[in-house]
Design an enzyme around this catalytic site. Structure first.
Site, PDB file in Angstrom:
ATOM      1  N   ALA A 161      46.025   3.943  74.508  1.00 10.77           N
ATOM      2  CA  ALA A 161      45.089   3.935  73.371  1.00 10.77           C
ATOM      3  C   ALA A 161      44.685   2.520  72.958  1.00 10.77           C
ATOM      4  O   ALA A 161      43.591   2.323  72.394  1.00 10.77           O
ATOM      5  CB  ALA A 161      45.695   4.678  72.187  1.00 10.77           C
ATOM      6  N   ARG A 182      35.441  11.826  78.969  1.00 13.30           N
ATOM      7  CA  ARG A 182      36.120  12.288  77.760  1.00 13.30           C
ATOM      8  C   ARG A 182      35.346  11.892  76.490  1.00 13.30           C
ATOM      9  O   ARG A 182      34.143  11.685  76.545  1.00 13.30           O
ATOM     10  CB  ARG A 182      37.562  11.762  77.786  1.00 13.30           C
ATOM     11  N   ASN A 238      48.183  -0.208  82.086  1.00 13.27           N
ATOM     12  CA  ASN A 238      47.516   0.921  81.447  1.00 13.27           C
ATOM     13  C   ASN A 238      47.736   0.708  79.952  1.00 13.27           C
ATOM     14  O   ASN A 238      48.804   1.036  79.428  1.00 13.27           O
ATOM     15  CB  ASN A 238      48.105   2.255  81.908  1.00 13.27           C
ATOM     16  N   GLU A 286      43.135  -2.821  85.308  1.00 13.02           N
ATOM     17  CA  GLU A 286      43.256  -1.827  84.230  1.00 13.02           C
ATOM     18  C   GLU A 286      43.299  -0.437  84.871  1.00 13.02           C
ATOM     19  O   GLU A 286      42.414  -0.092  85.657  1.00 13.02           O
ATOM     20  CB  GLU A 286      42.032  -1.965  83.321  1.00 13.02           C
ATOM     21  N   HIS A 320      43.806   3.830  84.311  1.00 11.83           N
ATOM     22  CA  HIS A 320      43.897   5.014  83.454  1.00 11.83           C
ATOM     23  C   HIS A 320      44.133   6.222  84.344  1.00 11.83           C
ATOM     24  O   HIS A 320      43.471   6.373  85.386  1.00 11.83           O
ATOM     25  CB  HIS A 320      42.615   5.225  82.645  1.00 11.83           C
ATOM     26  N   PRO A 343      51.212   2.817  74.682  1.00 13.41           N
ATOM     27  CA  PRO A 343      51.776   3.860  73.829  1.00 13.41           C
ATOM     28  C   PRO A 343      51.586   5.272  74.368  1.00 13.41           C
ATOM     29  O   PRO A 343      50.540   5.601  74.942  1.00 13.41           O
ATOM     30  CB  PRO A 343      51.025   3.688  72.497  1.00 13.41           C
ATOM     31  N   ASN A 344      52.607   6.064  74.160  1.00 16.90           N
ATOM     32  CA  ASN A 344      52.653   7.498  74.502  1.00 16.90           C
ATOM     33  C   ASN A 344      52.791   7.777  75.993  1.00 16.90           C
ATOM     34  O   ASN A 344      52.967   8.929  76.387  1.00 16.90           O
ATOM     35  CB  ASN A 344      51.426   8.247  73.943  1.00 16.90           C
ATOM     36  N   TYR A 366      46.804  14.314  82.059  1.00 14.58           N
ATOM     37  CA  TYR A 366      47.583  13.205  82.611  1.00 14.58           C
ATOM     38  C   TYR A 366      48.513  13.579  83.766  1.00 14.58           C
ATOM     39  O   TYR A 366      49.207  12.718  84.300  1.00 14.58           O
ATOM     40  CB  TYR A 366      48.396  12.552  81.488  1.00 14.58           C
ATOM     41  N   ARG A 403      53.153  15.454  78.178  1.00 17.13           N
ATOM     42  CA  ARG A 403      52.001  15.135  77.330  1.00 17.13           C
ATOM     43  C   ARG A 403      50.696  15.577  78.004  1.00 17.13           C
ATOM     44  O   ARG A 403      50.351  15.052  79.076  1.00 17.13           O
ATOM     45  CB  ARG A 403      51.972  13.615  77.122  1.00 17.13           C
TER      46      ARG A 403
HETATM   47  C1  DQA Z   1      44.793   6.658  79.109  1.00 16.72           C
HETATM   48  C2  DQA Z   1      43.444   6.991  78.466  1.00 16.72           C
HETATM   49  C3  DQA Z   1      43.439   6.565  77.007  1.00 16.72           C
HETATM   50  O1  DQA Z   1      42.182   6.894  76.415  1.00 16.72           O
HETATM   51  C4  DQA Z   1      44.526   7.291  76.228  1.00 16.72           C
HETATM   52  O2  DQA Z   1      44.553   6.825  74.893  1.00 16.72           O
HETATM   53  C5  DQA Z   1      45.854   7.175  76.874  1.00 16.72           C
HETATM   54  C6  DQA Z   1      45.962   7.255  78.333  1.00 16.72           C
HETATM   55  C7  DQA Z   1      44.897   7.207  80.561  1.00 16.72           C
HETATM   56  O3  DQA Z   1      45.795   6.777  81.259  1.00 16.72           O
HETATM   57  O4  DQA Z   1      44.101   8.062  80.952  1.00 16.72           O
HETATM   58  O5  DQA Z   1      46.879   7.130  76.203  1.00 16.72           O
HETATM   59  O6  DQA Z   1      44.930   5.253  79.180  1.00 16.72           O
END
Ligand code: DQA
Length: 146
Positions: free
Chosen positions: A77, A107, A74, A98, A100, A9-10, A22, A17
């Site tokens: 959240a 963080r 990835n 995984e 990020h 998501p997002n 990011y 964003r």
């Molecule tokens: C994320 C880190 C997560 O905590 C966050 O909710 C994201 C992006 C990252 O790519 O750094 O949406 O996965």
């Protein structure tokens, strides 16, 4: 399909964003680069981004039936919340990395908890878009060796 690239998501909002967190590349930029590198390595790759847990879980289930050899994910959240997506990864038993973009350990405390790290081949966090390239390299090596 050799590799499934999944984004949670997002991540469709990348580029605008929280760029300090990011980066400024869009998801399309990242996917284009990773797809080109995978093709150069002679591997097929499919990308799917989803803002819902169900959409991601359905893709993982489909991967178990279509011969997918490796998943780069990835979970965004859902990393910190989703027992359901974790269970889908366990159910399909496909090796995965995984990823990020941000360093989740720098963080908020809640981002240090992952439902995926202990069942992943490895975790890449904090290298921005380049993290996906590292994950692709690892996937190529894994596929060659298995
Ligand atoms: C994320 C880190 C997560 O905590 C966050 O909710 C994201 C992006 C990252 O790519 O750094 O949406 O996965």
């Amino acid at each position: 399909m050799d590799i499934l690239l999944l984004n949670g998501p997002n991540l469709n909002m990348l580029g605008t964003r929280e760029p300090e967190q990011y980066g400024v590349q869009t998801l399309d930029d990242i996917v284009a680069r990773i797809s080109a590198l995978a093709t150069d390595a002679g591997l097929s790759i499919e990308h799917h981004q989803d803002n819902s847990e169900a959409g991601l879980i359905d893709k993982v289930h489909a991967a178990s039936k279509n011969g997918t050899k490796y998943i780069i994910i990835n979970p965004a959240a859902f990393t910190h919340t989703s027992v359901a997506l974790r269970d889908a990864m366990l159910a399909t038993d496909i090796a995965f990395t995984e990823v990020h973009l941000s360093n989740v350990y720098k963080r908020e405390a809640f981002r240090k908890q992952s439902y995926f790290s202990d069942i992943a081949e490895g975790v890449i966090s904090g290298f921005g878009a380049q993290g996906y390239e590292f994950a692709l390299d690892a996937a190529i090596t894994y596929i060659k060796e298995h």
